[in-house]
Design a protein around this motif. Structure first.
Motif, PDB file in Angstrom:
ATOM      1  N   ALA A 325       0.828  -1.208   0.000  1.00  0.00           N
ATOM      2  CA  ALA A 325       0.000   0.000   0.000  1.00  0.00           C
ATOM      3  C   ALA A 325       0.860   1.255   0.000  1.00  0.00           C
ATOM      4  O   ALA A 325       0.592   2.203  -0.752  1.00  0.00           O
ATOM      5  N   TYR A 326       1.910   1.269   0.816  1.00  0.00           N
ATOM      6  CA  TYR A 326       2.792   2.435   0.857  1.00  0.00           C
ATOM      7  C   TYR A 326       3.525   2.635  -0.478  1.00  0.00           C
ATOM      8  O   TYR A 326       3.978   3.738  -0.784  1.00  0.00           O
ATOM      9  N   GLY A 327       3.652   1.567  -1.243  1.00  0.00           N
ATOM     10  CA  GLY A 327       4.346   1.670  -2.524  1.00  0.00           C
ATOM     11  C   GLY A 327       3.503   2.227  -3.639  1.00  0.00           C
ATOM     12  O   GLY A 327       4.006   2.434  -4.749  1.00  0.00           O
ATOM     13  N   LYS A 328       2.232   2.504  -3.396  1.00  0.00           N
ATOM     14  CA  LYS A 328       1.347   2.987  -4.455  1.00  0.00           C
ATOM     15  C   LYS A 328       1.622   4.431  -4.895  1.00  0.00           C
ATOM     16  O   LYS A 328       1.606   4.727  -6.079  1.00  0.00           O
ATOM     17  N   PRO A 329       1.841   5.391  -3.972  1.00  0.00           N
ATOM     18  CA  PRO A 329       2.114   6.759  -4.417  1.00  0.00           C
ATOM     19  C   PRO A 329       3.380   6.826  -5.277  1.00  0.00           C
ATOM     20  O   PRO A 329       4.402   6.212  -4.955  1.00  0.00           O
ATOM     21  N   LYS A 330       3.315   7.581  -6.351  1.00  0.00           N
ATOM     22  CA  LYS A 330       4.421   7.667  -7.294  1.00  0.00           C
ATOM     23  C   LYS A 330       5.320   8.863  -6.980  1.00  0.00           C
ATOM     24  O   LYS A 330       4.871   9.859  -6.408  1.00  0.00           O
ATOM     25  N   PRO A 331       6.612   8.776  -7.373  1.00  0.00           N
ATOM     26  CA  PRO A 331       7.505   9.927  -7.185  1.00  0.00           C
ATOM     27  C   PRO A 331       6.917  11.176  -7.822  1.00  0.00           C
ATOM     28  O   PRO A 331       6.355  11.126  -8.916  1.00  0.00           O
ATOM     29  N   GLY A 332       7.032  12.285  -7.120  1.00  0.00           N
ATOM     30  CA  GLY A 332       6.488  13.541  -7.613  1.00  0.00           C
ATOM     31  C   GLY A 332       5.123  13.863  -7.050  1.00  0.00           C
ATOM     32  O   GLY A 332       4.690  15.019  -7.081  1.00  0.00           O
ATOM     33  N   SER A 333       4.416  12.868  -6.514  1.00  0.00           N
ATOM     34  CA  SER A 333       3.112  13.133  -5.912  1.00  0.00           C
ATOM     35  C   SER A 333       3.303  13.722  -4.520  1.00  0.00           C
ATOM     36  O   SER A 333       4.307  13.450  -3.857  1.00  0.00           O
ATOM     37  N   PRO A 334       2.355  14.542  -4.049  1.00  0.00           N
ATOM     38  CA  PRO A 334       2.500  15.140  -2.712  1.00  0.00           C
ATOM     39  C   PRO A 334       2.621  14.102  -1.596  1.00  0.00           C
ATOM     40  O   PRO A 334       3.252  14.362  -0.568  1.00  0.00           O
ATOM     41  N   GLU A 335       2.028  12.932  -1.810  1.00  0.00           N
ATOM     42  CA  GLU A 335       2.044  11.908  -0.764  1.00  0.00           C
ATOM     43  C   GLU A 335       3.292  11.034  -0.807  1.00  0.00           C
ATOM     44  O   GLU A 335       3.513  10.234   0.114  1.00  0.00           O
ATOM     45  N   TYR A 336       4.105  11.165  -1.838  1.00  0.00           N
ATOM     46  CA  TYR A 336       5.247  10.262  -1.998  1.00  0.00           C
ATOM     47  C   TYR A 336       6.235  10.333  -0.828  1.00  0.00           C
ATOM     48  O   TYR A 336       6.658   9.282  -0.315  1.00  0.00           O
ATOM     49  N   PRO A 337       6.618  11.536  -0.357  1.00  0.00           N
ATOM     50  CA  PRO A 337       7.570  11.566   0.769  1.00  0.00           C
ATOM     51  C   PRO A 337       7.031  10.866   2.020  1.00  0.00           C
ATOM     52  O   PRO A 337       7.770  10.177   2.721  1.00  0.00           O
TER      53      PRO A 337
END
Length: 568
Positions: A325-337
């Protein structure tokens, strides 16, 4: 007792597996553990998994029970619930209970699931019908009301889509219903009415960032960049470290790249996040997870929902599912960090610190503030205090008014690495910003107590900390240790016994109690406490201290009090 408790990361709750079993590569149904493969055995195993919050495992058992010849309304009820929790919404819609033995609450959830599945397939009219009137009652009335305008829009019912949902005494519906109405007014090109809603949502001194970001994006799409910048600036004055607001402000300043309007599915997915959070806050974990699954069925790229699912998975002990689940946000998205931070901590908690640090360092190299904080926290968690302090110094140097928590964290790193003057400066600086913060009062107060410095002042500080947190074993230990240092051993024993009751497994508190027992002549009890410390995985310093006392038989070294007491 010193303890850094202030955290920059969010919470976790109980849940189920992140990926439906039929979507997991190489998945096979679990064995029935000696139950002979019977439908009844599979049902019992499925019920046990469901009770443990393991939706995917439960779904597998119930499917096996059905294959083995089991068929009943109760089985369908359980299989439906498991499918929802596992995130297999198409299957859950097929299983939505209707029979007499199915519970009324499950039937209501089934109606909501079917409506969402219709919407996921773009079938607005049947979704609108499913959500209409009293078709879906408590506790799903709020979620159904929020979805109804989006279903109407999918059905081509423009006027129906613009009716603001209402549920008496439901603030979530009030807020997100108006936000949805603003989106749908814009979609209907009724821009003045959309802006009226946005202005109502963003009024006041501290508007919520969800509404600010939505209104700002609207202004950007209307080619009103300066107005959007002013809106973001006002919000940033209240939340200066909000990365999403800062990013939106930077984008608006360029006058290019305005965010597109959300699609109907995306808008519907967004309105389900708030009811999900409300359910989780009310400890209704299964319902909260179900709403998150429904949101993700409508918008699989809903990153905040994936982060919440990941927290649930991790709390349930399903680390692989949490990481997925934590791996779903992609680099560049606000939630990625944030996602990378949670991933890194999952490896740290699994005793894989090198992987955690490597991951956090890579994220921090992007310059993201939250990622750098995570890296500093992980360095400190792995006793790399000087490196942690350096990362924090770079962050503090970038900010003319550094957050008190950064000063606190750097002060801890300095103190742990033996750089007391710098630690004291940072802790006092943080305390100037937050003079009533119990964690700061306790940490600085205990540090002075343990060093034998400024004891009267430190005693007052830890007394204030305990008054704010009377069930904190660490803070009560600080209070007991202050009385010990001041020579009031009976009172020290009183408080240290309370601290041990609250923190029975803490080696430092048990060691303190042993010392206090020794000072009041309770030598056998002191010996017992010190021997107990050695069973509690103490650090090297505490272990050496205890072993020296046990070997010598002379008790604590030196006088209990000190002549190094300084004034304020």
């Amino acid at each position: 007792m010193r303890r850094l408790l202030v955290a920059f990361a969010p919470l976790a709750l109980v849940a189920a597996c992140a990926t439906p079993p039929q979507q997991q590569a190489g998945w096979t149904p679990p064995a029935l553990d000696g139950m002979g493969g019977s439908a009844y055995g599979a049902f019992l195993a499925g019920q046990g998994a469901l009770n443990d919050g393991k939706g995917a495992e439960a779904a597998a058992y119930f499917a096996k029970a059905e294959l083995e010849g089991g068929s009943s309304d109760m089985l369908q009820d359980r299989a439906f619930t498991a499918a929802v929790l596992a995130g297999d919404i198409p299957r859950a819609a097929q299983l939505a209970p209707q029979g007499e033995e199915a519970s009324e609450s499950t039937k209501r959830m089934g109606q909501l699931v079917k409506a969402v599945e219709f919407m996921a397939n773009g079938d607005g009219k049947p979704a609108q019908d499913a959500l209409a009137g009293e078709n879906i009652g408590f506790p799903h009335r709020g979620a159904a009301s929020l979805l109804a305008p989006w279903a109407a829009a999918m059905a081509g019912d423009v006027e129906g889509s613009l009716i603001r949902p209402e549920v008496r005494n439901d603030r979530v519906v009030d807020y997100f219903g108006q936000l949805g109405q603003a989106y749908l007014f814009e979609r209907a090109r009724r821009y003045d009415e959309a802006e009226t809603d946005y202005k109502a949502l963003t009024g006041g001194d501290t508007p919520g960032d969800i509404a600010v970001l939505a209104y700002g994006a609207f202004l950007e799409r209307r080619k009103r960049g300066p107005d959007a910048v002013a809106l973001y600036d006002r919000a940033l004055r209240a939340q200066p470290n909000d990365e999403a607001l800062a990013s939106a402000r930077a984008r608006a300043a360029t006058g290019k790249g305005a965010p597109p309007q959300p699609t109907l599915r995306q808008g519907a997915a967004q309105v389900l996040i708030a009811p999900a959070a409300g359910m989780l806050a009310a400890k209704q974990d299964q319902l909260g997870l179900a709403y998150l699954r429904l949101s993700l069925r409508l918008d699989p790229a809903r990153n905040e929902a994936w982060l919440m699912v990941g927290d649930l998975m991790e709390s349930a002990g399903d680390i692989d599912a949490a990481r997925a689940a934590y791996g779903k946000p992609k680099p560049g998205s606000p939630e990625y960090p944030v996602a990378v931070s949670k991933l890194a901590w999952s490896f740290q908690n699994a005793k894989e610190p090198e992987t955690a640090l490597k991951m956090a360092n890579a994220a921090a190299s992007s310059g993201d503030r939250d990622a750098r904080i995570t890296y500093a926290d992980l360095l400190r968690a792995n006793d790399r205090y000087d490196e942690s302090a350096q990362v924090l110094s770079n962050l503090i140097g970038d900010d003319p008014n550094p957050d008190w928590r950064l000063l606190y964290a750097r002060g801890v790193s300095y103190e742990r690495s033996g750089r007391w003057p710098e630690a004291e400066r940072d802790l006092q600086g943080a305390l100037k910003q937050r003079p009533d913060e119990p964690e700061l009062l306790n940490y600085l107060g205990y540090s002075w107590i343990d060093r034998g410095e400024r004891l009267p002042e430190a005693l007052g500080m830890v007394q204030r900390a305990v008054a704010a947190n009377p069930q904190s074993g660490a803070m009560i230990d600080s209070l007991g240790w202050a009385h010990y240092r001041l020579g009031d051993y009976k009172k020290a024993v009183q408080f240290l016994e309370q601290a041990v009751e609250l923190e029975a497994g803490d080696p430092e508190i048990n060691n303190h109690l042993g010392d206090a027992y020794w000072r009041v002549g309770r030598r056998i009890e002191a010996d017992y406490q010190w021997r107990r410390v050695l069973t509690l995985d103490p650090d090297d310093k505490i272990k050496a201290d205890v072993e020296a006392k046990l070997t010598s038989g002379l008790g604590p070294k030196g006088p209990a009090t000190t002549s190094r007491v300084a004034g304020p």
